[in-house]
Design an enzyme around this catalytic site. Sequence first.
Site, PDB file in Angstrom:
ATOM      1  N   GLU A  31      35.910  25.569  36.056  1.00  0.00           N
ATOM      2  CA  GLU A  31      35.394  26.645  36.904  1.00  0.00           C
ATOM      3  C   GLU A  31      34.719  26.135  38.176  1.00  0.00           C
ATOM      4  O   GLU A  31      34.150  26.924  38.922  1.00  0.00           O
ATOM      5  CB  GLU A  31      34.419  27.522  36.106  1.00  0.00           C
ATOM      6  CG  GLU A  31      35.103  28.331  35.028  1.00  0.00           C
ATOM      7  CD  GLU A  31      34.162  29.254  34.281  1.00  0.00           C
ATOM      8  OE1 GLU A  31      32.928  29.034  34.309  1.00  0.00           O
ATOM      9  OE2 GLU A  31      34.663  30.189  33.646  1.00  0.00           O
ATOM     10  N   GLU A  88      30.521  35.263  26.441  1.00  0.00           N
ATOM     11  CA  GLU A  88      29.972  34.468  27.545  1.00  0.00           C
ATOM     12  C   GLU A  88      30.994  33.454  28.031  1.00  0.00           C
ATOM     13  O   GLU A  88      31.200  33.296  29.229  1.00  0.00           O
ATOM     14  CB  GLU A  88      28.691  33.773  27.086  1.00  0.00           C
ATOM     15  CG  GLU A  88      28.075  32.854  28.130  1.00  0.00           C
ATOM     16  CD  GLU A  88      27.525  33.589  29.351  1.00  0.00           C
ATOM     17  OE1 GLU A  88      27.321  32.932  30.386  1.00  0.00           O
ATOM     18  OE2 GLU A  88      27.282  34.807  29.285  1.00  0.00           O
ATOM     19  N   VAL A  92      40.047  27.119  26.396  1.00  0.00           N
ATOM     20  CA  VAL A  92      41.049  26.383  25.634  1.00  0.00           C
ATOM     21  C   VAL A  92      41.400  25.145  26.445  1.00  0.00           C
ATOM     22  O   VAL A  92      41.700  25.249  27.645  1.00  0.00           O
ATOM     23  CB  VAL A  92      42.306  27.251  25.366  1.00  0.00           C
ATOM     24  CG1 VAL A  92      43.378  26.434  24.657  1.00  0.00           C
ATOM     25  CG2 VAL A  92      41.939  28.483  24.553  1.00  0.00           C
ATOM     26  N   GLY A  98      48.874  27.932  26.024  1.00  0.00           N
ATOM     27  CA  GLY A  98      50.219  28.432  25.801  1.00  0.00           C
ATOM     28  C   GLY A  98      50.614  28.518  24.337  1.00  0.00           C
ATOM     29  O   GLY A  98      51.749  28.850  24.021  1.00  0.00           O
ATOM     30  N   GLY A 100      48.771  30.384  22.099  1.00  0.00           N
ATOM     31  CA  GLY A 100      48.204  31.604  21.530  1.00  0.00           C
ATOM     32  C   GLY A 100      46.772  31.460  21.050  1.00  0.00           C
ATOM     33  O   GLY A 100      46.245  32.366  20.408  1.00  0.00           O
ATOM     34  N   ILE A 101      46.132  30.339  21.364  1.00  0.00           N
ATOM     35  CA  ILE A 101      44.766  30.108  20.898  1.00  0.00           C
ATOM     36  C   ILE A 101      43.798  31.098  21.527  1.00  0.00           C
ATOM     37  O   ILE A 101      42.953  31.685  20.841  1.00  0.00           O
ATOM     38  CB  ILE A 101      44.337  28.652  21.161  1.00  0.00           C
ATOM     39  CG1 ILE A 101      45.212  27.711  20.328  1.00  0.00           C
ATOM     40  CG2 ILE A 101      42.854  28.449  20.867  1.00  0.00           C
ATOM     41  CD1 ILE A 101      45.107  26.251  20.714  1.00  0.00           C
ATOM     42  N   GLY A 102      43.910  31.312  22.826  1.00  0.00           N
ATOM     43  CA  GLY A 102      43.037  32.272  23.493  1.00  0.00           C
ATOM     44  C   GLY A 102      43.209  33.670  22.920  1.00  0.00           C
ATOM     45  O   GLY A 102      42.231  34.382  22.680  1.00  0.00           O
ATOM     46  N   ASN A 129      40.174  33.456  39.318  1.00  0.00           N
ATOM     47  CA  ASN A 129      40.860  32.909  38.150  1.00  0.00           C
ATOM     48  C   ASN A 129      42.017  33.830  37.731  1.00  0.00           C
ATOM     49  O   ASN A 129      41.952  34.536  36.726  1.00  0.00           O
ATOM     50  CB  ASN A 129      39.862  32.717  37.005  1.00  0.00           C
ATOM     51  CG  ASN A 129      40.407  31.850  35.901  1.00  0.00           C
ATOM     52  OD1 ASN A 129      41.613  31.635  35.794  1.00  0.00           O
ATOM     53  ND2 ASN A 129      39.516  31.365  35.064  1.00  0.00           N
ATOM     54  N   TYR A 136      43.707  38.562  30.388  1.00  0.00           N
ATOM     55  CA  TYR A 136      42.880  39.674  29.936  1.00  0.00           C
ATOM     56  C   TYR A 136      43.584  41.019  30.121  1.00  0.00           C
ATOM     57  O   TYR A 136      43.490  41.898  29.262  1.00  0.00           O
ATOM     58  CB  TYR A 136      41.527  39.672  30.644  1.00  0.00           C
ATOM     59  CG  TYR A 136      40.689  38.457  30.338  1.00  0.00           C
ATOM     60  CD1 TYR A 136      40.609  37.946  29.043  1.00  0.00           C
ATOM     61  CD2 TYR A 136      39.967  37.811  31.330  1.00  0.00           C
ATOM     62  CE1 TYR A 136      39.842  36.839  28.749  1.00  0.00           C
ATOM     63  CE2 TYR A 136      39.182  36.701  31.045  1.00  0.00           C
ATOM     64  CZ  TYR A 136      39.133  36.216  29.756  1.00  0.00           C
ATOM     65  OH  TYR A 136      38.368  35.113  29.471  1.00  0.00           O
TER      66      TYR A 136
END
Length: 165
Positions: A31, A88, A92, A98, A100-102, A129, A136
Amino acid sequence: MTAGDGIVLRPARPDDVPLVLALIRELAEYERLSDAVVADTDLLADALFGDAPAAEVVIAEVDGTPAGFALFFHTFSTFLGRRGLYLEDLFVRPAYRGRGIGTQLMRHLAALAVARDCGRFEWTVLDWNAPAIGFYRALGAQPQDGWTVQRVEGDALRPLAKTTR
């Protein structure tokens, strides 16, 4: 808890505090906010596992290797008269993106929000971002137009906290 495809989600334990700090630093680097990280293991240990925990963490592992995390806490909506779940941080590691963890982390937190009778699940995202914003939106999240984040921090917080007589 197994999320599938070799992905395991589990609550962080006290011995995970150095890992959580490392993941926070990796997120901050992504970030472009590395200079903002002042947290250390003692602060995090107290915040996550002290007498009055302020937040919770879920660790995502792939074949036993830490791949990402989500740090969240409860808020309260006066309009709904119910608490909410606030994400918060979600991160990943690049090597694991890529897979699918998120999505698994977000589904897990949404399920927690439902199980805890929360009225909402919310978070903020940096406006530059685009990959996160797209992610999202694909989950069904909608921006909250008309609201901007306001903040008082650091040295500016002290004068505000002074009492007047």
